[in-house]
Motif scaffolding. Structure first.
Motif, PDB file in Angstrom:
ATOM      1  N   LEU A   6     -13.676 -21.654  17.320  1.00 16.90           N
ATOM      2  CA  LEU A   6     -13.563 -23.105  17.447  1.00 16.90           C
ATOM      3  C   LEU A   6     -12.344 -23.543  16.645  1.00 16.90           C
ATOM      4  O   LEU A   6     -12.236 -23.223  15.460  1.00 16.90           O
ATOM      5  CB  LEU A   6     -14.815 -23.793  16.905  1.00 16.90           C
ATOM      6  N   VAL A   7     -11.449 -24.265  17.298  1.00 15.23           N
ATOM      7  CA  VAL A   7     -10.204 -24.695  16.659  1.00 15.23           C
ATOM      8  C   VAL A   7     -10.106 -26.208  16.765  1.00 15.23           C
ATOM      9  O   VAL A   7     -10.134 -26.755  17.867  1.00 15.23           O
ATOM     10  CB  VAL A   7      -8.970 -24.059  17.346  1.00 15.23           C
ATOM     11  N   VAL A   8      -9.989 -26.873  15.619  1.00 13.36           N
ATOM     12  CA  VAL A   8      -9.772 -28.319  15.626  1.00 13.36           C
ATOM     13  C   VAL A   8      -8.283 -28.551  15.839  1.00 13.36           C
ATOM     14  O   VAL A   8      -7.456 -28.150  15.022  1.00 13.36           O
ATOM     15  CB  VAL A   8     -10.246 -28.975  14.311  1.00 13.36           C
ATOM     16  N   GLY A   9      -7.946 -29.157  16.962  1.00 14.03           N
ATOM     17  CA  GLY A   9      -6.553 -29.420  17.302  1.00 14.03           C
ATOM     18  C   GLY A   9      -6.129 -28.621  18.524  1.00 14.03           C
ATOM     19  O   GLY A   9      -6.877 -27.788  19.035  1.00 14.03           O
ATOM     20  N   GLU A  43      -5.492 -38.723  12.558  1.00 13.10           N
ATOM     21  CA  GLU A  43      -4.932 -40.068  12.372  1.00 13.10           C
ATOM     22  C   GLU A  43      -5.836 -40.940  11.502  1.00 13.10           C
ATOM     23  O   GLU A  43      -5.418 -41.983  11.014  1.00 13.10           O
ATOM     24  CB  GLU A  43      -4.682 -40.743  13.732  1.00 13.10           C
ATOM     25  N   LEU A  44      -7.076 -40.501  11.284  1.00 18.81           N
ATOM     26  CA  LEU A  44      -8.031 -41.251  10.465  1.00 18.81           C
ATOM     27  C   LEU A  44      -7.920 -40.840   9.000  1.00 18.81           C
ATOM     28  O   LEU A  44      -7.409 -39.760   8.691  1.00 18.81           O
ATOM     29  CB  LEU A  44      -9.458 -40.977  10.946  1.00 18.81           C
ATOM     30  N   PRO A  45      -8.443 -41.667   8.090  1.00 23.53           N
ATOM     31  CA  PRO A  45      -8.521 -41.234   6.687  1.00 23.53           C
ATOM     32  C   PRO A  45      -9.338 -39.943   6.583  1.00 23.53           C
ATOM     33  O   PRO A  45     -10.215 -39.676   7.415  1.00 23.53           O
ATOM     34  CB  PRO A  45      -9.236 -42.398   5.995  1.00 23.53           C
ATOM     35  N   GLY A 101     -10.515 -25.284  10.892  1.00 27.17           N
ATOM     36  CA  GLY A 101     -10.509 -26.735  10.744  1.00 27.17           C
ATOM     37  C   GLY A 101      -9.160 -27.358  11.051  1.00 27.17           C
ATOM     38  O   GLY A 101      -8.170 -26.673  11.305  1.00 27.17           O
ATOM     39  N   GLY A 102      -9.146 -28.671  10.992  1.00 25.04           N
ATOM     40  CA  GLY A 102      -7.928 -29.440  11.216  1.00 25.04           C
ATOM     41  C   GLY A 102      -7.110 -29.559   9.941  1.00 25.04           C
ATOM     42  O   GLY A 102      -7.240 -28.741   9.026  1.00 25.04           O
ATOM     43  N   ILE A 103      -6.312 -30.612   9.850  1.00 23.25           N
ATOM     44  CA  ILE A 103      -5.394 -30.730   8.714  1.00 23.25           C
ATOM     45  C   ILE A 103      -6.116 -30.878   7.375  1.00 23.25           C
ATOM     46  O   ILE A 103      -5.558 -30.551   6.338  1.00 23.25           O
ATOM     47  CB  ILE A 103      -4.373 -31.874   8.896  1.00 23.25           C
ATOM     48  N   TYR A 104      -7.356 -31.340   7.405  1.00 23.77           N
ATOM     49  CA  TYR A 104      -8.129 -31.478   6.167  1.00 23.77           C
ATOM     50  C   TYR A 104      -9.097 -30.319   5.958  1.00 23.77           C
ATOM     51  O   TYR A 104      -9.922 -30.354   5.049  1.00 23.77           O
ATOM     52  CB  TYR A 104      -8.909 -32.796   6.174  1.00 23.77           C
ATOM     53  N   GLY A 105      -9.032 -29.318   6.800  1.00 22.32           N
ATOM     54  CA  GLY A 105      -9.983 -28.216   6.711  1.00 22.32           C
ATOM     55  C   GLY A 105     -11.277 -28.586   7.411  1.00 22.32           C
ATOM     56  O   GLY A 105     -11.256 -29.213   8.468  1.00 22.32           O
TER      57      GLY A 105
END
Length: 152
Positions: A6-9, A43-45, A101-105
């Motif tokens: 599973l890849v976020v992005g 794009e969210l906090p 995970g995505g940019i925040y893990g």
């Protein structure tokens, strides 16, 4: 034995897409492997993004899956150690799912729900590079396990 990643992005770079496709092709004789790209909420906090991504990740995980989270603070293994660990896990778990995970893990809840945290390196990679490196290491693990030469 089945692997899911599973890849976020999304994959944006053509050279990484080519590398991912190459390793998927090389892995065909060894394993059924599936990659699922999940939406990113970068794009969210950070807290909101992690919660939304957590919800989507959890929807894509079944109870019978052995979850391995890629995390820079996870266990650091050599290629040989990773191969040994992977093949021990597959004898007990027919479905292994890796999560990138995505940019925040990934959220702390996702980390807690996993069975194993794996570090590819103390360095931080984009989700795209992490996927490519993971596929290369899975391929290398199969070659090590079969006592076959890796380099070509």
């Amino acid at each position: 034995m089945q692997f899911k990643i599973l890849v976020v992005g999304k994959l944006r770079n053509e050279f990484i897409k080519a590398g991912v496709n190459e390793y998927l092709k090389r892995l065909l004789p060894f394993i059924n492997i599936k990659i699922e790209f999940l939406p990113s909420f970068s794009e969210l906090p950070e807290k909101m993004a992690l919660l939304k991504e957590e919800e989507i990740i959890l929807k894509n995980i079944k109870n019978n899956e052995f979850i391995i989270i890629l995390d820079k603070n996870g266990e650091k293994l050599s290629s040989e150690e990773f191969s040994n660990k992977l093949f021990k896990l597959t004898t007990l778990n027919p479905q292994i799912t890796f999560v990138i995970g995505g940019i925040y893990g990934v959220s702390e809840n996702i980390k807690k729900s996993s069975k194993f945290l794996l570090s590819l390196s103390p360095m931080t990679f984009t989700h795209e590079f992490a996927l490519l490196i993971l596929l290369e290491q899975i391929y290398r693990a199969f070659k090590i396990n079969r006592n076959e030469p890796y380099h070509y």
